[in-house]
Scaffold this motif. Structure first.
Motif, PDB file in Angstrom:
ATOM      1  N   ASP A  76      15.752   9.044  16.610  1.00  0.00           N
ATOM      2  CA  ASP A  76      15.204  10.397  16.560  1.00  0.00           C
ATOM      3  C   ASP A  76      14.380  10.667  15.313  1.00  0.00           C
ATOM      4  O   ASP A  76      14.133  11.801  14.956  1.00  0.00           O
ATOM      5  N   ARG A  77      13.902   9.607  14.648  1.00  0.00           N
ATOM      6  CA  ARG A  77      13.156   9.795  13.405  1.00  0.00           C
ATOM      7  C   ARG A  77      11.992   8.827  13.319  1.00  0.00           C
ATOM      8  O   ARG A  77      12.102   7.675  13.731  1.00  0.00           O
ATOM      9  N   VAL A  78      10.877   9.315  12.788  1.00  0.00           N
ATOM     10  CA  VAL A  78       9.703   8.495  12.527  1.00  0.00           C
ATOM     11  C   VAL A  78       9.377   8.624  11.047  1.00  0.00           C
ATOM     12  O   VAL A  78       9.391   9.727  10.500  1.00  0.00           O
ATOM     13  N   GLU A  79       9.109   7.495  10.380  1.00  0.00           N
ATOM     14  CA  GLU A  79       8.657   7.499   8.990  1.00  0.00           C
ATOM     15  C   GLU A  79       7.431   6.609   8.882  1.00  0.00           C
ATOM     16  O   GLU A  79       7.411   5.502   9.422  1.00  0.00           O
ATOM     17  N   LEU A  80       6.422   7.110   8.197  1.00  0.00           N
ATOM     18  CA  LEU A  80       5.182   6.364   8.013  1.00  0.00           C
ATOM     19  C   LEU A  80       4.796   6.413   6.550  1.00  0.00           C
ATOM     20  O   LEU A  80       4.676   7.502   5.969  1.00  0.00           O
ATOM     21  N   GLY A  81       4.620   5.242   5.946  1.00  0.00           N
ATOM     22  CA  GLY A  81       4.133   5.180   4.576  1.00  0.00           C
ATOM     23  C   GLY A  81       2.651   5.522   4.562  1.00  0.00           C
ATOM     24  O   GLY A  81       1.896   5.065   5.415  1.00  0.00           O
ATOM     25  N   LEU A  82       2.248   6.347   3.605  1.00  0.00           N
ATOM     26  CA  LEU A  82       0.851   6.745   3.460  1.00  0.00           C
ATOM     27  C   LEU A  82       0.372   6.441   2.051  1.00  0.00           C
ATOM     28  O   LEU A  82       1.155   6.477   1.097  1.00  0.00           O
ATOM     29  N   SER A  83      -0.916   6.182   1.930  1.00  0.00           N
ATOM     30  CA  SER A  83      -1.548   5.998   0.631  1.00  0.00           C
ATOM     31  C   SER A  83      -2.750   6.928   0.568  1.00  0.00           C
ATOM     32  O   SER A  83      -3.556   6.984   1.498  1.00  0.00           O
ATOM     33  N   PHE A  84      -2.848   7.675  -0.528  1.00  0.00           N
ATOM     34  CA  PHE A  84      -3.960   8.608  -0.724  1.00  0.00           C
ATOM     35  C   PHE A  84      -4.257   8.661  -2.213  1.00  0.00           C
ATOM     36  O   PHE A  84      -3.354   8.886  -3.026  1.00  0.00           O
ATOM     37  N   ALA A  85      -5.504   8.421  -2.581  1.00  0.00           N
ATOM     38  CA  ALA A  85      -5.931   8.456  -3.985  1.00  0.00           C
ATOM     39  C   ALA A  85      -5.021   7.597  -4.863  1.00  0.00           C
ATOM     40  O   ALA A  85      -4.596   8.011  -5.943  1.00  0.00           O
ATOM     41  N   ASN A  86      -4.714   6.412  -4.397  1.00  0.00           N
ATOM     42  CA  ASN A  86      -3.899   5.434  -5.120  1.00  0.00           C
ATOM     43  C   ASN A  86      -2.460   5.881  -5.380  1.00  0.00           C
ATOM     44  O   ASN A  86      -1.804   5.369  -6.283  1.00  0.00           O
ATOM     45  N   GLU A  87      -1.994   6.827  -4.612  1.00  0.00           N
ATOM     46  CA  GLU A  87      -0.597   7.263  -4.706  1.00  0.00           C
ATOM     47  C   GLU A  87       0.063   7.071  -3.347  1.00  0.00           C
ATOM     48  O   GLU A  87      -0.599   7.069  -2.318  1.00  0.00           O
ATOM     49  N   SER A  88       1.389   6.930  -3.362  1.00  0.00           N
ATOM     50  CA  SER A  88       2.148   6.700  -2.132  1.00  0.00           C
ATOM     51  C   SER A  88       2.902   7.952  -1.706  1.00  0.00           C
ATOM     52  O   SER A  88       3.412   8.706  -2.544  1.00  0.00           O
ATOM     53  N   PHE A  89       2.965   8.118  -0.387  1.00  0.00           N
ATOM     54  CA  PHE A  89       3.659   9.246   0.226  1.00  0.00           C
ATOM     55  C   PHE A  89       4.416   8.728   1.439  1.00  0.00           C
ATOM     56  O   PHE A  89       4.123   7.658   1.959  1.00  0.00           O
ATOM     57  N   THR A  90       5.368   9.522   1.921  1.00  0.00           N
ATOM     58  CA  THR A  90       6.082   9.190   3.145  1.00  0.00           C
ATOM     59  C   THR A  90       5.997  10.377   4.096  1.00  0.00           C
ATOM     60  O   THR A  90       6.394  11.492   3.746  1.00  0.00           O
ATOM     61  N   PHE A  91       5.419  10.132   5.277  1.00  0.00           N
ATOM     62  CA  PHE A  91       5.334  11.126   6.342  1.00  0.00           C
ATOM     63  C   PHE A  91       6.562  10.955   7.225  1.00  0.00           C
ATOM     64  O   PHE A  91       6.869   9.837   7.649  1.00  0.00           O
ATOM     65  N   CYS A  92       7.280  12.033   7.474  1.00  0.00           N
ATOM     66  CA  CYS A  92       8.521  11.962   8.240  1.00  0.00           C
ATOM     67  C   CYS A  92       8.515  12.970   9.389  1.00  0.00           C
ATOM     68  O   CYS A  92       7.960  14.065   9.266  1.00  0.00           O
ATOM     69  N   TYR A  93       9.163  12.584  10.466  1.00  0.00           N
ATOM     70  CA  TYR A  93       9.397  13.481  11.596  1.00  0.00           C
ATOM     71  C   TYR A  93      10.797  13.218  12.104  1.00  0.00           C
ATOM     72  O   TYR A  93      11.201  12.072  12.285  1.00  0.00           O
ATOM     73  N   GLU A  94      11.544  14.296  12.326  1.00  0.00           N
ATOM     74  CA  GLU A  94      12.872  14.199  12.899  1.00  0.00           C
ATOM     75  C   GLU A  94      12.873  14.950  14.226  1.00  0.00           C
ATOM     76  O   GLU A  94      12.588  16.150  14.262  1.00  0.00           O
TER      77      GLU A  94
END
Length: 103
Positions: free
Chosen positions: A53-71
């Protein structure tokens, strides 16, 4: 807390994350395809992981890392900055989310 209306989400900027409210219902199967949402943006999609029941996607923007999540259980979306530098870019990242074409 700032609110910005996007063509797919209402974005609330918090201290180290974006809280995203979808403007229309999205099915879990649709969110599993989220990597393609970023194909035409300055945000680069990385590793996709999902469970029951969860999706996680690593993101990169302007040389920084983020995590996109959906539950799926709570139907919640959010993006977390993985560093203090990333947190400083959340307003710019919110603008990128406004240009996403989600199908």
């Amino acid at each position: 807390m700032n609110n910005e209306t996007t063509n797919s989400f209402i974005v609330q900027i918090e201290q180290k994350q974006l809280l995203l409210t979808a403007l229309w219902p999205m099915r879990f199967e649709q969110v599993q395809q989220c990597k393609s949402w970023f194909a035409q943006s300055a945000v680069k999609a990385g590793t996709l992981a999902y469970g029951a029941d969860r999706v996680e996607l690593g993101l990169s923007f302007a040389n920084e890392s983020f995590t996109f999540c959906y539950e799926d259980y709570s139907e919640s979306f959010w993006v977390t900055a993985d560093s203090a530098g990333g947190a400083m870019l959340l307003s710019e990242l919110a603008k990128e989310f406004s240009s996403l074409e989600i199908r």
